[in-house]
Design a protein around this motif. Structure first.
Motif, PDB file in Angstrom:
ATOM      1  N   ALA A 219       0.906  -1.097  -0.039  1.00  0.00           N
ATOM      2  CA  ALA A 219       0.001   0.057   0.170  1.00  0.00           C
ATOM      3  C   ALA A 219       0.973   1.148   0.104  1.00  0.00           C
ATOM      4  O   ALA A 219       0.791   2.335  -0.823  1.00  0.00           O
ATOM      5  N   GLU A 220       2.061   1.343   0.880  1.00  0.00           N
ATOM      6  CA  GLU A 220       2.885   2.379   0.893  1.00  0.00           C
ATOM      7  C   GLU A 220       3.500   2.587  -0.456  1.00  0.00           C
ATOM      8  O   GLU A 220       3.801   3.719  -0.853  1.00  0.00           O
ATOM      9  N   ALA A 221       4.104   1.426  -1.036  1.00  0.00           N
ATOM     10  CA  ALA A 221       4.945   1.528  -2.321  1.00  0.00           C
ATOM     11  C   ALA A 221       3.904   1.986  -3.351  1.00  0.00           C
ATOM     12  O   ALA A 221       4.496   2.772  -4.091  1.00  0.00           O
ATOM     13  N   PHE A 222       2.622   1.909  -3.743  1.00  0.00           N
ATOM     14  CA  PHE A 222       1.651   2.228  -4.449  1.00  0.00           C
ATOM     15  C   PHE A 222       1.440   3.611  -4.241  1.00  0.00           C
ATOM     16  O   PHE A 222       1.544   4.432  -5.270  1.00  0.00           O
ATOM     17  N   THR A 223       1.358   4.258  -2.985  1.00  0.00           N
ATOM     18  CA  THR A 223       1.192   5.507  -2.686  1.00  0.00           C
ATOM     19  C   THR A 223       2.405   6.155  -2.999  1.00  0.00           C
ATOM     20  O   THR A 223       2.145   7.515  -3.613  1.00  0.00           O
ATOM     21  N   GLU A 224       3.482   5.978  -2.709  1.00  0.00           N
ATOM     22  CA  GLU A 224       4.686   6.699  -2.964  1.00  0.00           C
ATOM     23  C   GLU A 224       4.741   6.768  -4.562  1.00  0.00           C
ATOM     24  O   GLU A 224       5.399   7.641  -4.951  1.00  0.00           O
ATOM     25  N   ALA A 225       4.525   5.611  -5.391  1.00  0.00           N
ATOM     26  CA  ALA A 225       4.843   5.437  -6.781  1.00  0.00           C
ATOM     27  C   ALA A 225       3.913   6.583  -7.323  1.00  0.00           C
ATOM     28  O   ALA A 225       4.205   7.259  -8.351  1.00  0.00           O
ATOM     29  N   LEU A 226       2.640   6.707  -6.959  1.00  0.00           N
ATOM     30  CA  LEU A 226       1.689   7.591  -7.338  1.00  0.00           C
ATOM     31  C   LEU A 226       2.055   9.136  -6.953  1.00  0.00           C
ATOM     32  O   LEU A 226       1.955   9.858  -7.947  1.00  0.00           O
ATOM     33  N   ARG A 227       2.630   9.265  -6.036  1.00  0.00           N
ATOM     34  CA  ARG A 227       3.175  10.639  -5.742  1.00  0.00           C
ATOM     35  C   ARG A 227       4.269  10.911  -6.451  1.00  0.00           C
ATOM     36  O   ARG A 227       4.328  11.999  -7.018  1.00  0.00           O
ATOM     37  N   THR A 228       5.185  10.071  -6.804  1.00  0.00           N
ATOM     38  CA  THR A 228       6.114  10.361  -7.641  1.00  0.00           C
ATOM     39  C   THR A 228       5.629  10.585  -9.194  1.00  0.00           C
ATOM     40  O   THR A 228       6.321  11.287  -9.892  1.00  0.00           O
ATOM     41  N   LEU A 229       4.740   9.788  -9.440  1.00  0.00           N
ATOM     42  CA  LEU A 229       4.184  10.062 -11.112  1.00  0.00           C
ATOM     43  C   LEU A 229       3.592  11.474 -11.222  1.00  0.00           C
ATOM     44  O   LEU A 229       3.898  12.143 -11.992  1.00  0.00           O
ATOM     45  N   GLU A 230       2.783  11.762 -10.248  1.00  0.00           N
ATOM     46  CA  GLU A 230       2.290  13.068 -10.271  1.00  0.00           C
ATOM     47  C   GLU A 230       3.325  14.149 -10.121  1.00  0.00           C
ATOM     48  O   GLU A 230       2.943  15.116 -10.823  1.00  0.00           O
ATOM     49  N   GLU A 231       4.592  13.990  -9.378  1.00  0.00           N
ATOM     50  CA  GLU A 231       5.506  14.888  -9.449  1.00  0.00           C
ATOM     51  C   GLU A 231       6.262  15.114 -10.813  1.00  0.00           C
ATOM     52  O   GLU A 231       6.331  16.111 -11.384  1.00  0.00           O
ATOM     53  N   MET A 232       6.026  13.763 -11.467  1.00  0.00           N
ATOM     54  CA  MET A 232       6.884  13.836 -12.722  1.00  0.00           C
ATOM     55  C   MET A 232       5.780  14.777 -13.649  1.00  0.00           C
ATOM     56  O   MET A 232       6.237  15.250 -14.692  1.00  0.00           O
ATOM     57  N   GLU A 233       4.567  14.534 -13.856  1.00  0.00           N
ATOM     58  CA  GLU A 233       3.644  14.994 -14.627  1.00  0.00           C
ATOM     59  C   GLU A 233       3.853  16.516 -14.390  1.00  0.00           C
ATOM     60  O   GLU A 233       3.745  17.140 -15.294  1.00  0.00           O
ATOM     61  N   VAL A 234       3.820  16.905 -13.150  1.00  0.00           N
ATOM     62  CA  VAL A 234       3.792  18.725 -12.769  1.00  0.00           C
ATOM     63  C   VAL A 234       5.125  19.033 -13.456  1.00  0.00           C
ATOM     64  O   VAL A 234       5.274  19.983 -14.056  1.00  0.00           O
ATOM     65  N   GLY A 235       6.134  18.476 -13.371  1.00  0.00           N
ATOM     66  CA  GLY A 235       7.598  18.695 -13.901  1.00  0.00           C
ATOM     67  C   GLY A 235       7.583  18.703 -15.179  1.00  0.00           C
ATOM     68  O   GLY A 235       8.411  19.585 -15.968  1.00  0.00           O
TER      69      GLY A 235
END
Length: 235
Positions: A219-235
């Motif tokens: 659960a934590e891994a998926f949440t962290e991966a989603l957060r990383t993906l969202e940061e990449m989208e913004v960047g």
């Protein structure tokens, strides 16, 4: 779209205000939505179906901390509650591009509604995969090969993670079943059975700790991966 948004909201409210034997609504994360025009057009073109056969014009999603048996039980209860025309669609054994859940198809006088019921791990995985599809193209949701080889590698990895989640959830259910069996043995009154059950509780505790740590880790891994993906989208 407005009609089906209202219909989805009404069904969600009814689900949330009903007492279910298999689960506590206070644990539900529940959302309602109508299908957007763009996704509806894409679905009609992709599947070559008529508009009046689309089941999920109105959709309700339930995410909750459920075991596999509780997930099945809740789906069955909801289907029974809304009438004989309702159907349960189990997408866990034969997932769609890694997506696992149990759906209930409601056919009501006001229209059709699809109720998606997901465990927390199923939800976390699906949210990550959906966001990736929004970023690289929705074709990955339908097993289409992407032009970018790196994207295909990520998709394959996520599919493998979905299979791992399935194994973790099956282990979680097995632990719950084992616990229920031990409780029944302790209540039997037979001396030998009670002694064996008591000795097994130490093994049960170890199994529960292991499975719970796995559930939390993914659960934590998926949440962290989603957060990383969202940061990449913004960047």
């Amino acid at each position: 779209m407005l009609w089906h948004q209202d219909l989805a909201s009404e069904v969600a409210a009814r689900i949330f205000t009903t007492k279910w034997e298999s689960s506590d609504v206070d644990q539900f994360l529940i959302a309602a939505r109508s299908k957007t025009r763009d996704t509806l057009v894409q679905k009609l073109q992709r599947m070559q179906i008529a508009l009046d056969s689309v089941q999920d014009l109105a959709g309700v999603r339930i995410d909750a901390d459920l075991s596999l048996d509780e997930q099945t039980g809740l789906a069955t209860e909801i289907a029974t509650h809304f009438g004989a025309e309702s159907q349960v669609k189990d997408i866990r054994e034969h997932p769609h591009s890694g997506y696992r859940a149990v759906h209930v198809w409601l056919r009501l006088p006001a229209g059709r509604v699809e109720v998606q019921i997901r465990t927390l791990l199923q939800s976390a995985w699906a949210n990550l995969y959906e966001r990736l599809a929004d970023w690289v193209g929705r074709g990955i949701r339908y097993d289409e090969t992407h032009a970018n080889a790196k994207v295909n590698e990520i998709v394959s990895a996520l599919h493998e993670m979905a299979r791992t989640v399935e194994r973790v959830e099956q282990a979680h259910q097995a632990v719950l079943d084992f616990e229920e069996t031990l409780a029944a043995n302790l209540a039997s009154g037979d001396v030998n059975t009670v002694t064996m059950a008591a000795e097994s509780y130490a093994e049960l505790a170890r199994m529960k700790d292991h499975v719970e740590s796995q559930r939390q880790r993914y659960a934590e891994a998926f949440t962290e991966a989603l957060r990383t993906l969202e940061e990449m989208e913004v960047g």
